[in-house]
Enzyme design. Sequence first.
Site: not given
Ligand SMILES: Nc1ncnc2c1ncn2[C@@H]1O[C@H](COP(=O)(O)OP(=O)(O)OP(=O)(O)O)[C@@H](O)[C@H]1O
Length: 123
Positions: A66, A73
């Site tokens: 994680e 991220e």
């Molecule tokens: N710059 C980007 N380009 C393309 N797809 C993206 C991008 N940013 C996010 N995504 C898509 O959105 C999804 C979620 O991204 P996000 O950054 O919101 O992670 P998260 O949901 O906050 O993850 P976590 O729950 O682990 O914190 C990613 O897995 C990806 O599929």
Amino acid sequence: MKPASKWSDTFRYAAEGIVTALKSERNMKIHLLAAVAVLLAAAYFRLPGRDVALLLIVIGLVIAAELVNTALEAVVDLVSPDWHPLAKTAKDTAAGAVLVAAIIAVCVGCLLFYEPVMAYFQQ
Ligand SMILES: Nc1ncnc2c1ncn2[C@@H]1O[C@H](COP(=O)(O)OP(=O)(O)OP(=O)(O)O)[C@@H](O)[C@H]1O
């Protein structure tokens, strides 16, 4: 050239990273709460030291995955704030690594708790 950092600085930066991930990532809080609950259950059911060691290994695996996911991220958001297929691949595969670690941890937990929990309910 950047001056070499002291050991204490290295630990402080690492601790800051863990605290940042804990504050910003909901999943990190869930993993930590689950880890505390599992270790309390291990103490309650008096699991042998070797089993507790196995639990610590898989808990460490999930939390480390994680942390790496959080780092990735942040880097992706820094270099690719706009949507990009490679950014998606990077984030999705990192999330996949956490999922694999979490599934393995749940399987190990089920295997280790199965006998003591069954014995408890058959008393
Ligand atoms: N710059 C980007 N380009 C393309 N797809 C993206 C991008 N940013 C996010 N995504 C898509 O959105 C999804 C979620 O991204 P996000 O950054 O919101 O992670 P998260 O949901 O906050 O993850 P976590 O729950 O682990 O914190 C990613 O897995 C990806 O599929």
